[in-house]
Design an enzyme around this catalytic site. Structure first.
Site, PDB file in Angstrom:
ATOM      1  N   LYS A 145       2.455   4.539   1.611  1.00  0.00           N
ATOM      2  CA  LYS A 145       2.709   5.019   2.974  1.00  0.00           C
ATOM      3  C   LYS A 145       2.304   6.481   3.027  1.00  0.00           C
ATOM      4  CE  LYS A 145       5.354   5.751   6.875  1.00  0.00           C
ATOM      5  NZ  LYS A 145       4.291   6.674   7.233  1.00  0.00           N
TER       6      LYS A 145
ATOM      7  N   ARG B 274      -2.557   9.327  11.646  1.00  0.00           N
ATOM      8  CA  ARG B 274      -3.077   7.981  11.833  1.00  0.00           C
ATOM      9  C   ARG B 274      -4.244   8.057  12.804  1.00  0.00           C
ATOM     10  NH1 ARG B 274      -0.116   2.976  12.318  1.00  0.00           N
ATOM     11  NH2 ARG B 274      -1.649   1.310  12.122  1.00  0.00           N
TER      12      ARG B 274
ATOM     13  N   GLU C 242       0.865  -1.176   0.000  1.00  0.00           N
ATOM     14  CA  GLU C 242       0.000   0.000   0.000  1.00  0.00           C
ATOM     15  C   GLU C 242       0.902   1.226   0.000  1.00  0.00           C
ATOM     16  OE1 GLU C 242      -2.343  -0.053   3.599  1.00  0.00           O
ATOM     17  OE2 GLU C 242      -2.507  -2.231   3.474  1.00  0.00           O
TER      18      GLU C 242
ATOM     19  N   LYS D  12       7.734  -0.409   6.583  1.00  0.00           N
ATOM     20  CA  LYS D  12       7.563   0.806   5.782  1.00  0.00           C
ATOM     21  C   LYS D  12       8.822   0.969   4.934  1.00  0.00           C
ATOM     22  CE  LYS D  12       8.492   3.557   9.947  1.00  0.00           C
ATOM     23  NZ  LYS D  12       7.912   4.455  10.913  1.00  0.00           N
TER      24      LYS D  12
ATOM     25  N   GLU E  49      -5.728   6.476   7.782  1.00  0.00           N
ATOM     26  CA  GLU E  49      -4.947   7.707   7.785  1.00  0.00           C
ATOM     27  C   GLU E  49      -5.879   8.866   7.452  1.00  0.00           C
ATOM     28  OE1 GLU E  49      -1.621   6.952   8.236  1.00  0.00           O
ATOM     29  OE2 GLU E  49      -0.746   8.973   8.185  1.00  0.00           O
TER      30      GLU E  49
ATOM     31  N   ARG F 275      -3.038   8.735  17.011  1.00  0.00           N
ATOM     32  CA  ARG F 275      -2.021   7.816  17.509  1.00  0.00           C
ATOM     33  C   ARG F 275      -1.433   8.298  18.824  1.00  0.00           C
ATOM     34  NH1 ARG F 275       3.370   6.341  14.761  1.00  0.00           N
ATOM     35  NH2 ARG F 275       4.048   6.309  16.921  1.00  0.00           N
TER      36      ARG F 275
END
Ligand SMILES: [Zn+2]
Ligand SMILES: [Zn+2]
Lengths: 338, 540
Positions: free
Chosen positions: B228, B233, B226, B399, B276, B248
């Site tokens: 980034k 978040r 996916e 990531k 996100e 987050r």
């Protein structure tokens, strides 16, 4: 003809053919005090207060031609009588009084009206024209008495020591540092950065006793420093050395700390509004006491302060100079490294 | 109110979160019950009703201090805060009066309906009986906007420490609906006004940065790729007809994103999703600096809603039909997620974060090079068989960012902008360290928020060393992280190199000029980029 004019070299007295606090080299420089924005190297001759002489030697060089005067004493140059009067700013700081054919002009340099217990206290001098600084020339700058600020600093330091933090006070090395040493003496051991220790030596050699301090060296134990109070110049504030201390906390001592947003700006833990410049009421009172018909306003909030004086019925002009605040102009200090 | 002023002072005399928590705990241990409630209210943006408008306050302060209006304005410009300007400009108190915080609030409340003259008598009398620090607080009680460097999270942690209650529950309690005029402190921290079971969040699953060759992950078939995203978040919870959005940083940010409130109607109860929050227009993700305009605001203007519309790109489904499904494999969670999202109205701006299709690692590497074109930072790789872990766990989520071309620099010159910002210094020149010297490496126009611009502008005005026409040399103190697309040799620049498309990524208030990058760091990067054939040729 006016006694002084403002030139691109500094404040000039044409009748006497000398400059006051010039920022470019001249033949004869009358010097208000030892801060680096008011006295530059390269002048052929200097005239300053007796206590400023060792400071100039320390900061500019040993090889200088310096004449000195005590407060209240005068010399005459080309018919212009020059005398020095306490400005209360730092040790040796002087207002320069010029007299020629009954016309009197006073150049204040930097000044403060509160007695700090270490500089000769400010004395107002009657004159026709007065050159005033305006570093804190806004009505939001009103200082607490020195005792109250001192109590605040001591409370903070005590709390730090209790919690095992290392206390670092940030203050410029000429003036504020000695004032702090004087305020804090006898409570905790005071450790000073070498640039301050050097100036202290120069000041003591000229006969002004200072309370005992200890010079910080790479060998000074961090656990010992933790139990005392350190005083370092602004350039050290962000130094690597500070990070090597045990739980360091920094407190900046400056008039700018009066305002919260300025405190936040300094990446310091605490800010104490302790200034060597006159506050708003101090400026107004000092100017009133001179009885001056004309006031030239230099470095600071020149536009606002000058407009205020004009509205209050005192003729005033804004003057561009190259004086800044000591906080900005303090020469870079060297790192303490092992 | 003296006690509260001491708390403010304690909070302001330390930069360290633990000291702030200690100061808050100490305050809550000793303050009157109603004062505690009000402090929580003020620090979370609940303000008392405004009994007097600020232009009247200003006029009365000018009158009492005999200050002409223009001089008040000059002072305000220097101080930057109306309440503080008034507190500082007034003459010293004639006598001191110490009333509890809630008592002042009650008295202020009581004057709301009085005629103007009586309001004025009350305010002037209060000013004459308060010290500068207390006056500042008093003025803030009237005008609202209590921002004193304590985040909701710090406040919550202090309360959790004092009351020995889980911090997530306290966060929900104080972010919930309550009235400081009526609620009791114990009820507030106990959460009796809300159902904290409804808001209960799961810990976020976090990824590690890819260090090894991507081929070390084995077969591409086992990995979902996916983009980034560079946003906020967020975990969205719908239970018992209530909607919660957690960041987050474990803050409840539900109110900040009205665009997502549609989920309160459209998600089934017992649904928790992870995604996100991004600025999105017409399905395209906008830059992080656009999103930034929307962050940490108590109120959002219509203009902000138009300029920075928010959407949600959803990564994962954690709770489905009231059941915790985090131990199901990603493949299954993703299937269910797509099903859940397919039922939302298409205009909602809430979509599954797209899966990148690729055949082999080489192809993915090529796709990844284009990350910046859609405002992403690279790609994420997630093992299709993996559960949704709690926190950071090595091995299942990676990531894989595009080359992080960023450099920490210090601002050395500033110049005024044009148009709307003609009065502000908005164009800056940045330098890195080269031994004792600072060497210019980039010029960038502002990527800062308006508030940051004002702060930088005030710094420039107070810290100019020299003037060259419109340019000011400033004290090298402010550190900015500059992002750029490439680096190239350049004979025209003193540094011997030039950055391509430099822009301000963020203002690093946490760093000092001693910590910026060096010219050598950039030279190394230059060498490294020269050895990479696929790096686009940089302009010089
Ligand atoms: Zn000075
Ligand atoms: Zn000065």
């Amino acid at each position: 003809m006016s006694l002084i004019s403002f030139t691109n070299r500094g404040i000039y007295c044409s009748q006497g053919d000398f400059y006051i606090d010039p920022w470019r080299p001249v033949d004869y420089a009358v010097t208000t005090h030892g801060h680096s924005d008011h006295v530059k190297s390269g002048n052929a001759n200097y005239l300053c207060h007796t206590l400023t002489k060792p400071i100039l030697h320390r900061r500019i060089g040993e090889d200088l031609k310096i004449e000195t005067l005590d407060y209240g004493k005068s010399i005459t140059k080309n018919g212009v009588k020059i005398s020095l009067h306490p400005a209360g700013h730092i040790i040796g700081s002087a207002q320069i009084r010029l007299e020629y054919k009954g016309e009197i002009c006073v150049v204040s340099g930097d000044y403060k009206t509160e007695n700090d217990g270490i500089s000769a206290p400010f004395e107002p001098v009657r004159c026709h024209s007065f050159v005033s600084e305006s570093t804190f020339g806004l009505p939001v700058y009103k200082w607490q008495p020195q005792d109250m600020v001192a109590a605040e600093i001591i409370r903070w330091a005590e709390d730090n020591i209790q919690k095992g933090k290392s206390t670092v006070l940030v203050a410029y090395s000429l003036g504020k540092a000695q004032r702090l040493i004087n305020i804090l003496a006898g409570r905790y051991p005071i450790y000073v950065h070498s640039s301050i220790a050097n100036l202290n030596e120069a000041i003591e050699q000229s006969g002004v006793p200072l309370p005992a301090t200890i010079r910080i060296t790479p060998e000074t134990g961090k656990d010992i420093l933790q139990k005392g109070i350190m005083i370092v110049p602004p350039a050290m504030r962000t130094s690597r050395w500070i990070k090597t201390l045990i739980n360091p906390v920094t407190g900046v001592c400056s008039g700018w700390m009066q305002v919260r947003s300025h405190r936040r700006w300094q990446s310091a833990d605490a800010g104490f509004a302790l200034s060597d410049h006159a506050d708003w009421p101090g400026l107004i009172e000092a100017i009133g006491e001179t009885g001056a018909e004309t006031v030239y306003v230099t470095h600071g909030f020149t536009a606002a302060f000058s407009r205020y004086l004009n509205e209050a019925g005192i003729y005033s002009e804004e003057v561009k100079t190259q004086y800044g605040t000591e906080e900005d102009e303090e020469p870079a200090a060297t790192e303490i490294s092992a | 109110m003296k006690r509260f002023a001491q708390l403010i002072q304690a909070l302001e005399t330390s930069n360290k979160t633990n000291d702030k928590i200690d100061a808050l705990v100490h305050y809550f241990d000793s303050a009157a019950e109603q004062d505690r409630v009000w402090v929580i209210a003020l620090f979370t943006g609940k303000k008392p009703k405004r009994p007097v408008n600020s232009s009247l306050l200003k006029a009365w302060a000018c009158e009492l201090s005999e200050t002409p209006e223009w001089l008040f304005n000059e002072s305000y410009h220097n101080v930057g805060d109306l309440s503080e300007t008034i507190a500082l400009i007034l003459p010293p108190a004639t006598a001191l009066l110490d009333l509890p915080l809630h008592e002042w609030i009650t008295r202020l409340q009581a004057i709301e309906k009085l005629p103007e003259q009586e309001k004025k008598d009350f305010i002037l009398n209060a000013w004459q009986h308060l010290g500068t620090a207390e006056r500042f607080i008093f003025n803030k009680l009237i005008s609202g906007n209590f921002r004193i460097g304590v985040s909701a999270k710090t406040l919550v942690n202090a309360l959790a420490k004092k009351e020995l209650v889980d911090s997530n529950k306290i966060m929900h309690s104080i972010m919930g609906k309550w009235d400081p005029y009526v609620i009791a402190y114990d009820d507030l921290v106990g959460g009796s006004h809300v159902n904290t079971d409804n808001s209960w969040p799961y810990p976020f699953c976090l990824a590690y940065a890819m260090e090894q060759e991507v081929s070390a992950l084995g077969s591409p078939d086992n990995w979902q790729a996916e983009w980034k995203w560079d946003g906020i978040r967020g975990q969205v919870i719908k239970r018992n007809n209530e909607l919660f959005i957690w960041s987050r940083g474990e803050e409840l940010v539900t109110d900040q994103f009205p665009e997502l409130h549609i989920l309160a109607d459209e998600l089934d109860n017992g649904t928790v999703i992870d995604g996100e929050i991004l600025a999105v227009r017409d399905g395209r993700v906008l830059s992080f600096s656009t999103l930034q305009q929307r962050l940490n605001r108590k109120t959002i203007s219509k203009k902000q809603l138009e300029e920075a519309p928010v959407g949600l790109f959803v990564y994962d489904l954690l709770e489905h039909g009231g059941t915790d499904i985090r131990d199901q494999p990603l493949k299954e969670r993703r299937r269910r997620l797509e099903d859940v999202l397919s039922r939302l109205s298409p205009s909602s701006g809430i979509v599954a974060s797209p899966v990148i299709t690729y055949n082999d690692w080489k192809e993915l590497a090529q796709i990844r090079e284009g990350s910046r074109e859609n405002n992403s930072e690279g790609v994420m790789l997630k093992n299709l068989a993996s559960p949704y872990h709690s926190g950071r766990k090595r091995g299942d989520w990676w990531k894989w960012k595009v080359n992080p071309y960023t450099v920490d620099t210090v601002m050395i010159y500033a110049q005024k902008g044009a148009g709307r910002r003609a009065n502000f210094f908005t164009d800056y020149t940045f330098a890195v360290r080269d031994g004792e010297n600072l060497i210019t490496v980039a010029k960038a126009y502002s990527g800062l928020t308006d508030q940051e611009i004002r702060q930088v502008d005030s710094f420039v005005k107070r810290n100019s060393i020299e003037k060259f026409g419109p340019v000011r040399t400033v004290k090298p103190e402010l550190v900015f992280e500059i992002a750029f697309e490439g680096i190239a040799e350049s004979k025209r620049h003193k540094a011997g190199l030039a950055l391509r498309f430099p822009r301000i990524l963020r203002w690093r208030k946490d760093k000092t000029a001693a910590e910026i990058n060096t010219l050598d760091d950039l030279r190394q990067l230059l060498q490294a980029s020269l050895s990479l054939p696929e790096t686009p040729a940089a302009a010089s």
